[in-house]
Enzyme design. Structure first.
Site, PDB file in Angstrom:
ATOM      1  N   GLU A 350       0.791  -1.230   0.000  1.00  0.00           N
ATOM      2  CA  GLU A 350       0.000   0.000   0.000  1.00  0.00           C
ATOM      3  C   GLU A 350       0.823   1.279   0.000  1.00  0.00           C
ATOM      4  O   GLU A 350       0.502   2.218   0.734  1.00  0.00           O
ATOM      5  CB  GLU A 350      -0.922  -0.025   1.219  1.00  0.00           C
ATOM      6  CG  GLU A 350      -0.205   0.027   2.597  1.00  0.00           C
ATOM      7  CD  GLU A 350       0.139  -1.338   3.185  1.00  0.00           C
ATOM      8  OE1 GLU A 350       0.320  -2.290   2.399  1.00  0.00           O
ATOM      9  OE2 GLU A 350       0.227  -1.454   4.419  1.00  0.00           O
ATOM     10  N   HIS A 374      -8.026  -3.927  -1.387  1.00  0.00           N
ATOM     11  CA  HIS A 374      -7.296  -4.040  -0.122  1.00  0.00           C
ATOM     12  C   HIS A 374      -6.250  -2.922   0.008  1.00  0.00           C
ATOM     13  O   HIS A 374      -6.231  -2.200   1.014  1.00  0.00           O
ATOM     14  CB  HIS A 374      -6.632  -5.422  -0.057  1.00  0.00           C
ATOM     15  CG  HIS A 374      -5.822  -5.651   1.178  1.00  0.00           C
ATOM     16  ND1 HIS A 374      -6.317  -6.295   2.282  1.00  0.00           N
ATOM     17  CD2 HIS A 374      -4.542  -5.313   1.489  1.00  0.00           C
ATOM     18  CE1 HIS A 374      -5.383  -6.339   3.219  1.00  0.00           C
ATOM     19  NE2 HIS A 374      -4.301  -5.759   2.751  1.00  0.00           N
ATOM     20  N   GLU A 375      -5.428  -2.779  -1.007  1.00  0.00           N
ATOM     21  CA  GLU A 375      -4.359  -1.764  -0.908  1.00  0.00           C
ATOM     22  C   GLU A 375      -4.940  -0.354  -0.868  1.00  0.00           C
ATOM     23  O   GLU A 375      -4.426   0.514  -0.159  1.00  0.00           O
ATOM     24  CB  GLU A 375      -3.348  -1.911  -2.053  1.00  0.00           C
ATOM     25  CG  GLU A 375      -2.722  -3.300  -2.217  1.00  0.00           C
ATOM     26  CD  GLU A 375      -2.221  -3.943  -0.932  1.00  0.00           C
ATOM     27  OE1 GLU A 375      -1.898  -3.226   0.028  1.00  0.00           O
ATOM     28  OE2 GLU A 375      -2.173  -5.201  -0.881  1.00  0.00           O
ATOM     29  N   HIS A 378      -6.056   0.482   2.570  1.00  0.00           N
ATOM     30  CA  HIS A 378      -4.949   0.879   3.449  1.00  0.00           C
ATOM     31  C   HIS A 378      -4.723   2.394   3.442  1.00  0.00           C
ATOM     32  O   HIS A 378      -4.051   2.920   4.338  1.00  0.00           O
ATOM     33  CB  HIS A 378      -3.646   0.214   2.996  1.00  0.00           C
ATOM     34  CG  HIS A 378      -3.375  -1.131   3.616  1.00  0.00           C
ATOM     35  ND1 HIS A 378      -3.359  -1.337   4.977  1.00  0.00           N
ATOM     36  CD2 HIS A 378      -3.064  -2.333   3.047  1.00  0.00           C
ATOM     37  CE1 HIS A 378      -3.046  -2.617   5.223  1.00  0.00           C
ATOM     38  NE2 HIS A 378      -2.874  -3.239   4.069  1.00  0.00           N
ATOM     39  N   GLU A 397      -3.903  -4.456   9.179  1.00  0.00           N
ATOM     40  CA  GLU A 397      -4.370  -5.468   8.227  1.00  0.00           C
ATOM     41  C   GLU A 397      -5.808  -5.947   8.485  1.00  0.00           C
ATOM     42  O   GLU A 397      -6.556  -6.191   7.544  1.00  0.00           O
ATOM     43  CB  GLU A 397      -3.400  -6.650   8.203  1.00  0.00           C
ATOM     44  CG  GLU A 397      -1.988  -6.287   7.732  1.00  0.00           C
ATOM     45  CD  GLU A 397      -1.932  -5.739   6.314  1.00  0.00           C
ATOM     46  OE1 GLU A 397      -2.925  -5.867   5.560  1.00  0.00           O
ATOM     47  OE2 GLU A 397      -0.880  -5.163   5.960  1.00  0.00           O
ATOM     48  N   ASP A 457       8.989 -10.159   9.973  1.00  0.00           N
ATOM     49  CA  ASP A 457       8.804 -11.044   8.812  1.00  0.00           C
ATOM     50  C   ASP A 457       8.497 -12.473   9.256  1.00  0.00           C
ATOM     51  O   ASP A 457       7.826 -13.226   8.553  1.00  0.00           O
ATOM     52  CB  ASP A 457      10.065 -11.083   7.934  1.00  0.00           C
ATOM     53  CG  ASP A 457      10.190  -9.839   7.063  1.00  0.00           C
ATOM     54  OD1 ASP A 457       9.200  -9.096   6.961  1.00  0.00           O
ATOM     55  OD2 ASP A 457      11.284  -9.623   6.509  1.00  0.00           O
ATOM     56  N   TYR A 465      -4.791 -10.447   9.712  1.00  0.00           N
ATOM     57  CA  TYR A 465      -5.717 -10.205   8.607  1.00  0.00           C
ATOM     58  C   TYR A 465      -7.126 -10.716   8.929  1.00  0.00           C
ATOM     59  O   TYR A 465      -8.074  -9.953   9.053  1.00  0.00           O
ATOM     60  CB  TYR A 465      -5.229 -10.918   7.336  1.00  0.00           C
ATOM     61  CG  TYR A 465      -4.005 -10.305   6.709  1.00  0.00           C
ATOM     62  CD1 TYR A 465      -4.111  -9.501   5.592  1.00  0.00           C
ATOM     63  CD2 TYR A 465      -2.737 -10.541   7.226  1.00  0.00           C
ATOM     64  CE1 TYR A 465      -2.994  -8.939   4.991  1.00  0.00           C
ATOM     65  CE2 TYR A 465      -1.612  -9.983   6.644  1.00  0.00           C
ATOM     66  CZ  TYR A 465      -1.746  -9.173   5.522  1.00  0.00           C
ATOM     67  OH  TYR A 465      -0.640  -8.608   4.938  1.00  0.00           O
TER      68      TYR A 465
HETATM   69  N1  BES Z   1       0.906  -4.448   3.730  1.00  0.00           N
HETATM   70  C1  BES Z   1       0.685  -5.732   3.184  1.00  0.00           C
HETATM   71  C2  BES Z   1       1.940  -6.454   2.793  1.00  0.00           C
HETATM   72  C3  BES Z   1       2.909  -6.670   3.935  1.00  0.00           C
HETATM   73  C4  BES Z   1       2.473  -7.005   5.196  1.00  0.00           C
HETATM   74  C5  BES Z   1       4.248  -6.550   3.698  1.00  0.00           C
HETATM   75  C6  BES Z   1       3.389  -7.185   6.225  1.00  0.00           C
HETATM   76  C7  BES Z   1       5.169  -6.747   4.706  1.00  0.00           C
HETATM   77  C8  BES Z   1       4.740  -7.064   5.979  1.00  0.00           C
HETATM   78  C9  BES Z   1      -0.281  -5.687   2.010  1.00  0.00           C
HETATM   79  O1  BES Z   1      -1.269  -4.730   2.157  1.00  0.00           O
HETATM   80  C10 BES Z   1      -0.993  -6.996   1.957  1.00  0.00           C
HETATM   81  O2  BES Z   1      -1.628  -7.317   2.913  1.00  0.00           O
HETATM   82  N2  BES Z   1      -0.895  -7.716   0.855  1.00  0.00           N
HETATM   83  C11 BES Z   1      -1.566  -8.972   0.685  1.00  0.00           C
HETATM   84  C12 BES Z   1      -2.794  -8.837  -0.171  1.00  0.00           C
HETATM   85  C13 BES Z   1      -4.077  -8.792   0.541  1.00  0.00           C
HETATM   86  C14 BES Z   1      -5.253  -8.834  -0.422  1.00  0.00           C
HETATM   87  C15 BES Z   1      -4.286  -9.733   1.672  1.00  0.00           C
HETATM   88  C16 BES Z   1      -0.635  -9.911  -0.040  1.00  0.00           C
HETATM   89  O3  BES Z   1       0.405  -9.463  -0.506  1.00  0.00           O
HETATM   90  O4  BES Z   1      -0.938 -11.080  -0.138  1.00  0.00           O
HETATM   91 ZN    ZN Z   2      -2.596  -5.314   3.741  1.00  0.00          ZN
END
Ligand code: BES
Ligand code: ZN
Length: 692
Positions: A350, A374-375, A378, A397, A457, A465
């Site tokens: 995002e 989703h993004e 955010h 999330e 990580d 989520y």
């Molecule tokens: N912000 C996240 C990606 C993220 C989270 C990067 C934690 C590093 C650490 C992004 O918004 C996200 O949640 N992406 C999801 C997609 C979503 C539809 C659930 C993904 O990449 O799968």
């Molecule tokens: Zn996200």
């Protein structure tokens, strides 16, 4: 040149601290090659605080964020000016970061986060940093501005003891309010991925992109890399003349270069006038083209895919309007989407004003646009109102998944939103119960997590989520949609451009929901304590239901028993989520032969939908369905999205033959993967690199 004259002195100081890591020779693009170097007023002295330098652990404990060495309660960065040359040959950004400071404790040094940065020199000055044309103090071009005198100061880079990196301690003279670091990134910077042209869609130019969440910004920007510290910023980025640079900011266009029109380099300028945490600063460079989608929305992509991307994401403008109708005005001006090469480890990120997405969303039928919703969501939950620390990721999330499904419901209808919620909850339950996933990790099953000494990580999972979204849905069910929507609007407006913690959430629910509104008849208020500190899911968690998925499940069972031949399955109108549910409903002992029948009827091995293909390849790996192996190998080599890679490799690794196959493919694919995907897969496959 002044910088050269100065450098050895600072290096001596740095040696005295025992903290020098870099070669003392300044590199090409550092301050010393600039035509008008800084004016040096003072010289570096041995650091008097050297003996009392606290250990990493003590410093971590001292700040409010366990993942940052910074002390924003003492000295707070308020604006950042960035000035880089992007060097694809060296795989480095070289240049400068100029930081404007609020000195809350006048005697405290500035503490920054870093990881693997090559800090060449640090200067201080006192700037009259009034707002420029764009409403912020524009600093990117100020390093050599006339009338600014930069003085060398004492600085040291601490020891790197973990993935959190190392603190940079910078001494500040009494009147200093700005610091300038000249530095370069290293090729292994975890927040940057350098791709060669073979890894792009058009194969015409190499590509660079950043991914900073959660704590990778420090590997390319010396910063207070904590979600609790927001700064405005501006940047000047020089790239090879064949490339375009974009950032998650207002794009100010190209600057006239020293040799106009020579085509050798291009220089782009950016400004982010709204304060953002470091993890939301983002950069990409490559062969990029822009295509308008709506009045406030556009896509950026490789010219080879830009038309397809604009078509796929044609609903962006409608989504933006829908989101605003739900929870208030969009705060960031434009909303653009950048389609990255397939190595990108996430579905989307995002980055404000410029969401980064994987090209695996380009299914050709707009079926995977929930990631865009989703993004975009955010922009409120996460970017406007930010989790204070990564242990509270659910406030970013969980709110975003809830919001995403409200957008999907408004635009595509309740059934589609419910189907996505059912799939999401099932995935969460699988994660919570499977001992190979979170089954044996109770701490990671909680919404609010204690992540001291844990790399964010490592704790990544569906819990923030889906469990987070379910809690919000439970509140909606208890108080009614109208009341809950008003609550969310209030949440966003009260905390706009600020940070939030779980205790603040509990207090806000108490004040704005519990104290003001009755629970609807026949409903009970969720037990916040159980949701937030408990493992697993509360027994009364919402149970999204989509009848159509029950029908899909029945078909899967009938097919598995041989009652219903593949050709007679009723798959008309199935979305990827119907397919996912179908494939997941097949019994564990299905075996390879029925997969062959499904493949003959539906060409699943050739599916151009990454969600369907990803799930299919998990089955193929589990049941050793060999006809899919060539496609599996090419998919694993081309695509770096961790969500797809992990389950396929895990399924392969479950059998002895598969383990060998996984290792062979991984050896070929790994160099093309992002550090985040490599981190996950190295431990899954027990991969030991020959050299670090
Ligand atoms: N912000 C996240 C990606 C993220 C989270 C990067 C934690 C590093 C650490 C992004 O918004 C996200 O949640 N992406 C999801 C997609 C979503 C539809 C659930 C993904 O990449 O799968
Ligand atoms: Zn996200």
């Amino acid at each position: 040149m002044p910088a050269l004259r100065f450098y050895p002195l600072a290096f001596a100081a740095c040696l005295a601290l025992g903290a020098c890591k870099a070669d003392p020779k300044p590199s090409k693009a550092s301050a010393d090659t600039q035509t008008s170097g800084p004016e040096i007023m003072t010289e570096a002295q041995p650091d008097p605080s050297a003996e009392t330098k606290p250990s990493g652990a003590a410093m971590l404990a001292a700040g409010p964020d366990p993942h940052s060495f910074s002390r924003p309660d003492q000295v707070r960065v308020s604006h950042v000016g960035l000035n880089w040359v992007v060097d694809f040959n060296a795989e480095a950004l070289t240049g400068e970061a100029i930081l404007l400071l609020d000195r809350l404790d006048p005697s405290a040094p500035l503490l920054l986060d870093s990881r693997d940065l090559d800090i060449k020199q640090v200067y201080v000055t006192t700037l009259d940093a009034g707002a420029g044309e764009h409403g912020v103090p524009e600093l990117a071009g100020r390093a050599n501005a006339a009338g600014v005198s930069w003085a060398a100061t004492k600085w040291a880079v601490g020891e790197t003891t973990s993935s959190f990196g190392a603190p940079i301690t910078i001494e500040l003279p009494a009147d200093a309010n700005a610091v300038r670091l000249s530095y370069a990134t290293r090729p292994g910077a975890t927040g940057l991925q350098w791709l060669d042209k073979a890894q792009t869609a058009g194969k015409r130019a190499p590509f660079l992109y950043s991914q900073s969440q959660a704590i990778h910004a420090r590997s390319w920007i010396p910063s207070q890399d904590s979600p609790g510290v927001r700064t405005t910023w501006d940047a000047i980025v020089e790239v090879d003349g064949r490339f375009t640079a974009v950032m998650a900011a207002e794009q100010l266009g190209e600057l006239a270069t020293a040799e106009p029109g020579d085509g050798k380099t291009r220089t782009f300028a950016f400004v982010m006038p709204q304060p953002v945490p470091a993890y939301l600063i983002a950069l990409a460079v490559g062969d990029l083209e822009r295509r308008e989608v709506g009045s406030r929305t556009a896509v950026w992509a490789d010219p080879a895919v830009v038309a397809a991307a604009a078509e796929e994401f044609a609903d962006m403008e409608t989504m933006l309007e829908s989101a605003e109708a739900l929870y208030g005005d969009y705060a960031w001006g434009r909303y653009d989407v950048l389609v990255l090469p397939p190595a990108f480890p996430f579905g989307g990120m995002e980055n404000p004003r410029l969401t980064f997405v994987t090209p695996t969303l380009l299914a050709g039928d707009r079926s995977l646009v929930a990631v865009i919703a989703h993004e975009l969501a955010h922009s409120w939950s996460g970017n406007l109102v930010t989790n204070q620390t990564w242990g509270d990721l659910w406030l970013n999330e969980g709110f975003t998944v809830y919001f995403e499904r409200r957008i999907i419901e408004q635009i595509y209808g309740l059934e589609r939103a419910t189907i996505e919620a059912v799939i999401g909850k099932r995935e969460l339950l699988e994660e919570l119960h499977n001992p190979a996933l979170l089954g044996a990790k109770p701490e990671f099953q909680k919404l609010a997590q204690d992540l001291r000494d844990i790399d964010p990580d490592e704790s990544f999972s569906g819990v923030p989520y889906e469990k987070g979204a379910l809690l919000l849905q439970a509140l909606e069910l208890a108080y009614g949609r109208e009341v809950f929507d008003a609550f969310l609007r209030e949440w966003f407006s009260t905390h706009a451009f600020g940070t939030v913690s779980t205790p603040q959430f509990i207090a806000f629910v108490g004040a704005e929901l519990t104290a003001k509104h009755p629970v609807l008849d026949g409903r009970t208020a969720p037990d916040l304590n159980e949701w937030i500190t408990g493992v697993g899911l509360p027994a009364d968690a919402p149970e999204p239901e989509a009848e159509v998925l029950d029908d899909v499940e029945a078909e899967a069972k009938a097919f598995a028993t041989g009652e219903l031949p593949a050709k007679e399955l009723e798959t008309k109108g199935w979305t990827p989520w119907h397919w996912l549910h179908f494939l997941r409903s097949l019994p564990a002992e299905i075996g390879a032969a029925p997969l062959g029948q499904l493949d003959a009827a539906f060409s699943l091995t050739d599916s151009s939908n990454a969600e369907i293909l990803g799930e299919w390849l998990v089955l193929a790996a589990t049941h050793r369905y060999e006809p899919a192996y060539p496609r599996m190998e090419s998919f694993l080599i081309e695509v770096g999205r961790r969500k797809f890679l992990t389950p396929i490799y895990r399924a392969l690794a479950a059998t002895e033959a598969g383990r060998a196959q996984a290792k062979t493919i991984y050896a070929k694919a790994r160099p093309g993967y992002h550090a985040i995907s490599r981190g996950t897969l190295d431990s899954l496959l027990k991969y030991e690199p020959l050299s670090p």
